[in-house]
Scaffold this motif. Sequence first.
Motif, PDB file in Angstrom:
ATOM      1  N   GLU A  18      71.581  26.928  84.669  1.00  0.00           N
ATOM      2  CA  GLU A  18      72.499  25.800  84.855  1.00  0.00           C
ATOM      3  C   GLU A  18      71.885  24.744  85.777  1.00  0.00           C
ATOM      4  N   ALA A  21      69.059  22.966  83.754  1.00  0.00           N
ATOM      5  CA  ALA A  21      69.600  22.049  82.747  1.00  0.00           C
ATOM      6  C   ALA A  21      70.075  20.759  83.410  1.00  0.00           C
ATOM      7  N   VAL A  25      68.393  17.037  82.636  1.00  0.00           N
ATOM      8  CA  VAL A  25      69.272  15.960  82.168  1.00  0.00           C
ATOM      9  C   VAL A  25      69.179  14.753  83.106  1.00  0.00           C
ATOM     10  N   SER A  31      69.951  12.196  77.384  1.00  0.00           N
ATOM     11  CA  SER A  31      70.138  13.588  77.774  1.00  0.00           C
ATOM     12  C   SER A  31      71.602  13.852  78.116  1.00  0.00           C
ATOM     13  N   GLN A  32      72.012  15.099  77.881  1.00  0.00           N
ATOM     14  CA  GLN A  32      73.373  15.486  78.272  1.00  0.00           C
ATOM     15  C   GLN A  32      73.499  16.997  78.309  1.00  0.00           C
ATOM     16  N   LEU A  33      74.436  17.443  79.129  1.00  0.00           N
ATOM     17  CA  LEU A  33      74.766  18.863  79.183  1.00  0.00           C
ATOM     18  C   LEU A  33      75.701  19.190  78.030  1.00  0.00           C
ATOM     19  N   PHE A  55      71.730  22.045  76.350  1.00  0.00           N
ATOM     20  CA  PHE A  55      71.528  20.685  76.844  1.00  0.00           C
ATOM     21  C   PHE A  55      70.547  19.950  75.945  1.00  0.00           C
ATOM     22  N   THR A  56      70.609  18.642  76.036  1.00  0.00           N
ATOM     23  CA  THR A  56      69.683  17.773  75.326  1.00  0.00           C
ATOM     24  C   THR A  56      68.909  17.008  76.387  1.00  0.00           C
TER      25      THR A  56
END
Length: 161
Positions: A18, A21, A25, A31-33, A55-56
């Motif tokens: 976590e 990530a 981000v 980016s995003q969670l 995530f991205t």
Amino acid sequence: MSSTDGFTTCLWFDGQAEEAAGFYVSVFKNSQLGRVTRYGDAGPGEGGSVMTVEFTANGQKFVGLNGGPQFTFSEAVSFQILCADQAEVDHYWGRLTEGGGEEGPCGWLKDRFGLSWQVVPARLIEMIGDPDPEKAARTTRTMMSMGKLDIAPLERAYAGE
């Protein structure tokens, strides 16, 4: 094609998924969670603790897995960031080494989670791939002497200055 086609890179952490990530981000645009799943009472992790974090980062899909201490990252796998200019090189180098990351040679580094990155000016790929072997060799020798890559000396080496 179905919506399940494609690749998602799974990164194995020892309780830091976590945090990692959230860090990635914050470093990259686009980016995003995403979804967080938790271990149940059946384990193997402690019930209620984070198992995965989707995530991205920079438009790429990842999942961070809190799998335990059995596996760690190595330089055998790294992510390459092609940078448009020195400002991008400096940005990514600084962000990815902050908080305990390790600088390496030739544009390589490890972030504070142990993940390896190559922070590379896109122009370098052109210079070392030049059909003129002397230009490519001068540029490569200069690159080999660097930690964080600096475009100006690479350009001078390429030009024979």
